[in-house]
Design an enzyme around this catalytic site. Structure first.
Site, PDB file in Angstrom:
ATOM      1  N   TYR A 184       2.235 -64.054 -15.375  1.00 43.59           N
ATOM      2  CA  TYR A 184       1.874 -62.534 -15.519  1.00 43.59           C
ATOM      3  C   TYR A 184       0.654 -62.459 -15.057  1.00 43.59           C
ATOM      4  O   TYR A 184       0.409 -61.593 -14.067  1.00 43.59           O
ATOM      5  CB  TYR A 184       2.349 -61.974 -16.441  1.00 43.59           C
ATOM      6  N   LYS A 192      -0.932 -60.265 -11.763  1.00 42.92           N
ATOM      7  CA  LYS A 192      -1.804 -59.044 -11.902  1.00 42.92           C
ATOM      8  C   LYS A 192      -3.541 -59.046 -11.306  1.00 42.92           C
ATOM      9  O   LYS A 192      -3.946 -58.386 -10.894  1.00 42.92           O
ATOM     10  CB  LYS A 192      -1.916 -58.686 -13.575  1.00 42.92           C
TER      11      LYS A 192
END
Length: 264
Positions: free
Chosen positions: A155, A159
Protein backbone atom coordinates in the site's frame (compact mmCIF):
# COMPACT_ATOMS: atom_id res chain seq x y z
CA UNK A 1 -20.43 32.77 -5.34
CA UNK A 2 -19.58 29.30 -4.07
CA UNK A 3 -16.08 28.08 -4.86
CA UNK A 4 -17.07 25.14 -7.07
CA UNK A 5 -20.27 26.53 -8.57
CA UNK A 6 -20.83 25.40 -12.15
CA UNK A 7 -18.30 22.56 -11.90
CA UNK A 8 -18.88 18.84 -12.21
CA UNK A 9 -16.76 16.63 -9.95
CA UNK A 10 -16.07 12.92 -9.92
CA UNK A 11 -15.31 11.44 -6.50
CA UNK A 12 -14.16 7.82 -6.25
CA UNK A 13 -14.38 5.84 -3.05
CA UNK A 14 -17.25 8.23 -2.46
CA UNK A 15 -19.31 6.29 0.06
CA UNK A 16 -17.97 6.43 3.60
CA UNK A 17 -15.10 8.15 5.37
CA UNK A 18 -13.07 10.67 3.40
CA UNK A 19 -15.11 10.11 0.24
CA UNK A 20 -18.40 11.07 1.85
CA UNK A 21 -16.80 14.15 3.42
CA UNK A 22 -15.45 15.21 0.01
CA UNK A 23 -18.81 14.70 -1.70
CA UNK A 24 -20.60 16.77 0.93
CA UNK A 25 -18.03 19.58 0.88
CA UNK A 26 -18.10 19.70 -2.93
CA UNK A 27 -21.89 19.87 -2.88
CA UNK A 28 -21.83 22.61 -0.24
CA UNK A 29 -19.48 24.58 -2.51
CA UNK A 30 -21.88 24.33 -5.44
CA UNK A 31 -20.51 21.46 -7.52
CA UNK A 32 -22.51 18.73 -9.22
CA UNK A 33 -21.03 15.42 -8.12
CA UNK A 34 -20.65 11.99 -9.70
CA UNK A 35 -20.58 9.52 -6.81
CA UNK A 36 -18.41 6.53 -7.66
CA UNK A 37 -17.80 3.51 -5.45
CA UNK A 38 -17.53 -0.23 -5.91
CA UNK A 39 -20.66 -0.82 -3.79
CA UNK A 40 -23.63 -0.34 -6.10
CA UNK A 41 -26.29 -0.40 -3.39
CA UNK A 42 -24.42 2.20 -1.36
CA UNK A 43 -24.02 4.44 -4.42
CA UNK A 44 -27.74 4.22 -5.19
CA UNK A 45 -28.65 5.05 -1.59
CA UNK A 46 -26.31 8.04 -1.53
CA UNK A 47 -27.65 9.38 -4.84
CA UNK A 48 -31.22 9.07 -3.58
CA UNK A 49 -30.37 10.82 -0.33
CA UNK A 50 -28.59 13.77 -1.94
CA UNK A 51 -31.21 14.22 -4.64
CA UNK A 52 -33.91 14.32 -1.98
CA UNK A 53 -31.96 17.17 -0.40
CA UNK A 54 -31.95 19.05 -3.71
CA UNK A 55 -28.40 18.41 -4.88
CA UNK A 56 -27.29 17.57 -8.43
CA UNK A 57 -25.70 14.13 -8.25
CA UNK A 58 -25.39 10.97 -10.33
CA UNK A 59 -24.03 7.54 -9.54
CA UNK A 60 -21.21 5.61 -11.18
CA UNK A 61 -20.83 2.28 -9.40
CA UNK A 62 -17.65 0.53 -10.58
CA UNK A 63 -14.26 -0.76 -9.51
CA UNK A 64 -11.25 1.42 -10.24
CA UNK A 65 -9.41 -1.71 -11.37
CA UNK A 66 -11.92 -2.23 -14.22
CA UNK A 67 -11.17 0.55 -16.71
CA UNK A 68 -13.95 -0.37 -19.17
CA UNK A 69 -16.57 -0.70 -16.44
CA UNK A 70 -15.50 2.53 -14.75
CA UNK A 71 -15.51 4.45 -18.04
CA UNK A 72 -18.97 3.17 -18.97
CA UNK A 73 -20.39 4.15 -15.57
CA UNK A 74 -18.78 7.60 -15.55
CA UNK A 75 -19.74 8.30 -19.18
CA UNK A 76 -23.37 7.60 -18.30
CA UNK A 77 -23.20 10.03 -15.38
CA UNK A 78 -21.45 12.64 -17.52
CA UNK A 79 -24.34 12.48 -19.98
CA UNK A 80 -26.56 13.54 -17.10
CA UNK A 81 -24.40 16.12 -15.29
CA UNK A 82 -21.89 17.29 -17.88
CA UNK A 83 -18.15 16.80 -18.41
CA UNK A 84 -15.93 16.38 -15.39
CA UNK A 85 -13.98 19.47 -14.29
CA UNK A 86 -12.72 18.07 -10.98
CA UNK A 87 -11.47 14.62 -10.02
CA UNK A 88 -10.98 13.55 -6.41
CA UNK A 89 -9.34 10.13 -6.76
CA UNK A 90 -9.92 8.66 -3.31
CA UNK A 91 -10.69 4.97 -3.91
CA UNK A 92 -8.13 2.32 -3.04
CA UNK A 93 -8.14 -1.44 -3.37
CA UNK A 94 -6.73 -2.55 -0.02
CA UNK A 95 -4.26 -1.75 2.73
CA UNK A 96 -2.11 -4.85 2.35
CA UNK A 97 -0.14 -6.90 4.83
CA UNK A 98 1.76 -5.21 7.67
CA UNK A 99 5.36 -6.17 6.77
CA UNK A 100 7.41 -7.33 3.81
CA UNK A 101 7.97 -10.74 5.36
CA UNK A 102 4.21 -11.27 5.63
CA UNK A 103 3.52 -10.10 2.07
CA UNK A 104 3.40 -12.69 -0.69
CA UNK A 105 4.47 -11.77 -4.24
CA UNK A 106 0.86 -12.23 -5.35
CA UNK A 107 -0.45 -9.94 -2.62
CA UNK A 108 2.19 -7.29 -3.29
CA UNK A 109 1.30 -7.26 -7.00
CA UNK A 110 -2.40 -7.02 -6.19
CA UNK A 111 -2.17 -4.27 -3.58
CA UNK A 112 0.60 -2.13 -5.06
CA UNK A 113 -0.57 -2.55 -8.63
CA UNK A 114 -4.27 -2.22 -7.89
CA UNK A 115 -3.97 0.96 -5.87
CA UNK A 116 -1.63 2.71 -8.28
CA UNK A 117 -3.23 1.51 -11.52
CA UNK A 118 -6.70 2.26 -10.12
CA UNK A 119 -5.89 5.96 -9.86
CA UNK A 120 -4.32 5.87 -13.31
CA UNK A 121 -7.51 4.30 -14.70
CA UNK A 122 -9.64 6.95 -13.04
CA UNK A 123 -7.59 9.78 -14.52
CA UNK A 124 -7.74 8.20 -17.97
CA UNK A 125 -11.53 8.12 -17.78
CA UNK A 126 -11.79 11.91 -17.40
CA UNK A 127 -8.65 13.38 -18.93
CA UNK A 128 -9.87 13.65 -22.54
CA UNK A 129 -12.90 15.65 -21.40
CA UNK A 130 -10.70 17.97 -19.35
CA UNK A 131 -8.40 18.50 -22.33
CA UNK A 132 -11.37 19.31 -24.55
CA UNK A 133 -12.59 21.93 -22.07
CA UNK A 134 -9.04 23.15 -21.37
CA UNK A 135 -9.89 23.03 -17.70
CA UNK A 136 -9.36 20.53 -14.95
CA UNK A 137 -8.29 19.97 -11.37
CA UNK A 138 -7.11 16.53 -10.30
CA UNK A 139 -6.55 15.73 -6.63
CA UNK A 140 -5.16 12.33 -5.71
CA UNK A 141 -5.49 10.99 -2.17
CA UNK A 142 -2.18 9.59 -1.06
CA UNK A 143 -0.96 8.88 2.46
CA UNK A 144 1.86 9.62 4.85
CA UNK A 145 2.65 5.95 4.27
CA UNK A 146 4.08 7.07 0.95
CA UNK A 147 6.44 9.46 2.74
CA UNK A 148 7.86 7.31 5.52
CA UNK A 149 8.04 3.71 6.69
CA UNK A 150 4.79 3.11 8.56
CA UNK A 151 3.97 -0.48 7.64
CA UNK A 152 1.80 -1.96 4.88
CA UNK A 153 4.64 -1.90 2.32
CA UNK A 154 2.58 -2.68 -0.79
CA UNK A 155 0.00 0.00 0.00
CA UNK A 156 2.80 2.41 0.94
CA UNK A 157 4.67 1.78 -2.32
CA UNK A 158 1.50 2.57 -4.26
CA UNK A 159 0.94 5.77 -2.31
CA UNK A 160 4.54 6.82 -2.95
CA UNK A 161 3.94 6.13 -6.63
CA UNK A 162 0.92 8.40 -6.62
CA UNK A 163 3.15 11.34 -5.69
CA UNK A 164 5.18 10.72 -8.83
CA UNK A 165 1.99 10.30 -10.86
CA UNK A 166 0.62 13.64 -9.63
CA UNK A 167 3.84 15.42 -10.54
CA UNK A 168 3.94 13.78 -13.95
CA UNK A 169 0.36 14.83 -14.66
CA UNK A 170 1.08 18.38 -13.51
CA UNK A 171 4.02 18.51 -15.93
CA UNK A 172 2.36 16.87 -18.93
CA UNK A 173 -1.15 18.30 -18.62
CA UNK A 174 -0.33 21.84 -17.53
CA UNK A 175 -0.38 23.02 -21.15
CA UNK A 176 -4.05 22.01 -21.23
CA UNK A 177 -4.80 24.17 -18.16
CA UNK A 178 -5.14 21.04 -16.02
CA UNK A 179 -3.72 21.04 -12.53
CA UNK A 180 -2.78 17.92 -10.54
CA UNK A 181 -1.96 17.71 -6.84
CA UNK A 182 -1.94 15.12 -4.08
CA UNK A 183 -2.91 15.21 -0.42
CA UNK A 184 -1.23 12.83 2.03
CA UNK A 185 -3.34 12.27 5.14
CA UNK A 186 -2.11 10.73 8.35
CA UNK A 187 -4.43 8.71 10.56
CA UNK A 188 -8.06 9.51 9.78
CA UNK A 189 -10.86 8.18 11.95
CA UNK A 190 -12.99 6.55 9.27
CA UNK A 191 -15.22 3.43 9.33
CA UNK A 192 -12.12 1.45 8.31
CA UNK A 193 -11.04 1.72 11.95
CA UNK A 194 -14.29 0.38 13.40
CA UNK A 195 -13.17 -3.23 13.72
CA UNK A 196 -9.90 -2.29 15.36
CA UNK A 197 -11.64 0.13 17.71
CA UNK A 198 -14.03 -2.65 18.71
CA UNK A 199 -11.04 -4.80 19.68
CA UNK A 200 -9.11 -1.97 21.32
CA UNK A 201 -11.23 1.09 22.15
CA UNK A 202 -8.21 3.17 23.19
CA UNK A 203 -6.23 2.66 19.96
CA UNK A 204 -6.72 6.27 18.89
CA UNK A 205 -5.46 7.48 22.25
CA UNK A 206 -2.29 5.46 21.66
CA UNK A 207 -1.78 7.14 18.27
CA UNK A 208 -2.36 10.71 19.42
CA UNK A 209 1.10 10.98 21.01
CA UNK A 210 2.68 10.96 17.53
CA UNK A 211 0.67 13.96 16.33
CA UNK A 212 1.85 17.46 17.30
CA UNK A 213 -1.71 18.80 17.09
CA UNK A 214 -2.78 16.24 19.69
CA UNK A 215 -5.48 14.47 17.71
CA UNK A 216 -6.03 12.33 14.63
CA UNK A 217 -7.87 13.71 11.63
CA UNK A 218 -11.55 13.63 10.92
CA UNK A 219 -12.60 13.01 7.29
CA UNK A 220 -13.68 16.64 6.94
CA UNK A 221 -10.10 17.77 7.66
CA UNK A 222 -8.94 15.98 4.53
CA UNK A 223 -11.99 17.02 2.51
CA UNK A 224 -11.35 20.72 3.16
CA UNK A 225 -7.81 20.40 1.81
CA UNK A 226 -9.09 18.61 -1.30
CA UNK A 227 -11.75 21.26 -1.90
CA UNK A 228 -9.12 23.98 -1.66
CA UNK A 229 -6.85 22.28 -4.21
CA UNK A 230 -9.84 21.67 -6.51
CA UNK A 231 -10.92 25.30 -6.40
CA UNK A 232 -9.69 28.42 -8.18
CA UNK A 233 -8.21 29.51 -4.84
CA UNK A 234 -5.42 27.08 -5.73
CA UNK A 235 -5.38 28.14 -9.36
CA UNK A 236 -1.58 28.39 -9.58
CA UNK A 237 -0.82 25.30 -7.50
CA UNK A 238 0.06 22.19 -9.47
CA UNK A 239 2.38 19.29 -8.76
CA UNK A 240 2.16 19.88 -5.02
CA UNK A 241 2.19 17.25 -2.30
CA UNK A 242 0.23 18.48 0.72
CA UNK A 243 0.49 16.51 3.98
CA UNK A 244 -2.78 16.66 5.94
CA UNK A 245 -1.34 15.04 9.00
CA UNK A 246 -1.47 17.32 12.02
CA UNK A 247 2.30 17.83 11.82
CA UNK A 248 3.21 14.14 11.85
CA UNK A 249 5.74 14.39 9.03
CA UNK A 250 7.28 17.57 10.42
CA UNK A 251 9.27 15.58 12.96
CA UNK A 252 9.24 12.95 15.68
CA UNK A 253 7.65 14.69 18.65
CA UNK A 254 8.03 11.76 21.03
CA UNK A 255 11.71 11.34 20.19
CA UNK A 256 12.34 15.10 20.38
CA UNK A 257 10.89 15.16 23.86
CA UNK A 258 13.16 12.33 24.92
CA UNK A 259 16.28 13.93 23.41
CA UNK A 260 15.80 17.63 24.03
CA UNK A 261 12.85 18.33 26.27
CA UNK A 262 13.37 15.56 28.81
CA UNK A 263 9.75 14.51 28.66
CA UNK A 264 8.34 17.96 29.47
Amino acid sequence: MKRLEGRTALVTGAVGGIGTAVVEDFLAEGASVIISDIREDAVEAAVERYRAAGFAVAGAAASITDFAGLKAAVDKAVAELGPVDILASNAFTGGGDPTLDKTSPERFFEDAGGNLAGSFNTVRVVIDGMKAKRQGAIVLVGSVNGLSTLGQPAYSAAKAGLISLARTMATEYGRHNIRANIVCPGTVQTPAWDERLARKPDVMDDLIKWYPLGRVAKPVDVAKAITFLASDDAGFISGAMLPVDGGLMAGNLAMARELTLEGE
